[in-house]
Design a protein around this motif. Structure first.
Motif, PDB file in Angstrom:
ATOM      1  N   ASN A   1       0.836  -1.209   0.000  1.00  0.00           N
ATOM      2  CA  ASN A   1       0.000   0.000   0.000  1.00  0.00           C
ATOM      3  C   ASN A   1       0.867   1.254   0.000  1.00  0.00           C
ATOM      4  O   ASN A   1       0.603   2.210  -0.748  1.00  0.00           O
ATOM      5  CB  ASN A   1      -0.944   0.008   1.194  1.00  0.00           C
TER       6      ASN A   1
ATOM      7  N   ALA B   1       2.374   1.672  -3.345  1.00  0.00           N
ATOM      8  CA  ALA B   1       1.382   2.200  -4.278  1.00  0.00           C
ATOM      9  C   ALA B   1       1.190   3.701  -4.055  1.00  0.00           C
ATOM     10  O   ALA B   1       1.097   4.479  -5.018  1.00  0.00           O
ATOM     11  CB  ALA B   1       0.060   1.456  -4.113  1.00  0.00           C
ATOM     12  N   GLU B   2       1.141   4.136  -2.770  1.00  0.00           N
ATOM     13  CA  GLU B   2       1.015   5.570  -2.470  1.00  0.00           C
ATOM     14  C   GLU B   2       2.210   6.344  -2.989  1.00  0.00           C
ATOM     15  O   GLU B   2       2.052   7.407  -3.604  1.00  0.00           O
ATOM     16  CB  GLU B   2       0.888   5.776  -0.958  1.00  0.00           C
TER      17      GLU B   2
ATOM     18  N   ASP C   1       4.247   5.414  -5.385  1.00  0.00           N
ATOM     19  CA  ASP C   1       4.187   5.396  -6.847  1.00  0.00           C
ATOM     20  C   ASP C   1       3.185   6.435  -7.354  1.00  0.00           C
ATOM     21  O   ASP C   1       3.450   7.144  -8.346  1.00  0.00           O
ATOM     22  CB  ASP C   1       3.801   4.004  -7.355  1.00  0.00           C
ATOM     23  N   GLU C   2       2.037   6.529  -6.679  1.00  0.00           N
ATOM     24  CA  GLU C   2       1.023   7.523  -7.072  1.00  0.00           C
ATOM     25  C   GLU C   2       1.548   8.941  -6.889  1.00  0.00           C
ATOM     26  O   GLU C   2       1.376   9.783  -7.773  1.00  0.00           O
ATOM     27  CB  GLU C   2      -0.259   7.288  -6.248  1.00  0.00           C
ATOM     28  N   GLU C   3       2.180   9.197  -5.754  1.00  0.00           N
ATOM     29  CA  GLU C   3       2.766  10.528  -5.524  1.00  0.00           C
ATOM     30  C   GLU C   3       3.815  10.835  -6.576  1.00  0.00           C
ATOM     31  O   GLU C   3       3.883  11.965  -7.098  1.00  0.00           O
ATOM     32  CB  GLU C   3       3.413  10.597  -4.136  1.00  0.00           C
TER      33      GLU C   3
ATOM     34  N   ARG D   1       3.994   9.582  -9.612  1.00  0.00           N
ATOM     35  CA  ARG D   1       3.305   9.815 -10.880  1.00  0.00           C
ATOM     36  C   ARG D   1       2.723  11.229 -10.930  1.00  0.00           C
ATOM     37  O   ARG D   1       2.873  11.940 -11.926  1.00  0.00           O
ATOM     38  CB  ARG D   1       2.192   8.771 -11.059  1.00  0.00           C
ATOM     39  N   LYS D   2       2.081  11.650  -9.808  1.00  0.00           N
ATOM     40  CA  LYS D   2       1.503  13.002  -9.759  1.00  0.00           C
ATOM     41  C   LYS D   2       2.600  14.060  -9.851  1.00  0.00           C
ATOM     42  O   LYS D   2       2.442  15.071 -10.552  1.00  0.00           O
ATOM     43  CB  LYS D   2       0.692  13.187  -8.474  1.00  0.00           C
TER      44      LYS D   2
END
Length: 150
Positions: free
Chosen positions: A117, A120-121, A123-125, A127-128
């Motif tokens: 998790n 994933a967070e 990776d999301e940060e 990506r953003k």
């Protein structure tokens, strides 16, 4: 006559043979009586042993064997109880180890899910952040494109 004188004076065989016969006879009689006494004593000893000592020994042996058998049975029962306790203790210890192992496995699985998790967070940060940087760089390029005529 000479033969008779010779046999009386010089031939001692008849006298020696008589003495030998007397000695053998006395020896055999004394020895026979002595052996008879020894055999009688042996017979009395054997009779006494068979009639008195042997039954006492048998009774003492039976008493002691029964007592020893009872003690062995008690010792065997005690050892059996100790083995059962040892088995229960080992089983309890094994159950505790299994419970700890299961708890550790569950904790590890939870930890790995948490890590996924978080990844994933992150990776999301990331990506953003990459999108923001792309936008920022594209805006900077647009602004630079305005000043290119110089």
């Amino acid at each position: 006559d000479v033969g008779e004188v010779y046999s009386r004076l010089l031939d001692h065989r008849p006298v020696i043979q008589g003495e030998i016969r007397y000695f053998v006879k006395e020896f055999e009689e004394l020895r026979g009586l002595r052996e008879l006494r020894v055999l009688e004593n042996l017979k009395n000893t054997i009779f006494e042993t068979n009639e008195r000592v042997l039954p006492k020994c048998e009774q003492a042996m039976q008493d002691n064997l029964s007592e020893t058998f009872k003690r062995l049975q008690a010792a065997n029962a005690m050892i059996h109880r100790l083995q059962e306790r040892e088995y229960e203790a080992r089983k309890l210890q094994a159950d505790k180890v299994m419970a700890r192992e299961e708890k550790c496995i569950a904790h590890w699985e939870e930890f790995m899910k948490e890590q996924q998790n978080k990844r994933a967070e992150v990776d999301e940060e990331h990506r953003k952040a990459m999108e923001r940087l792309k936008e920022q760089y594209s805006e900077m390029e647009k602004e630079l494109a305005k000043y290119v005529p110089f």
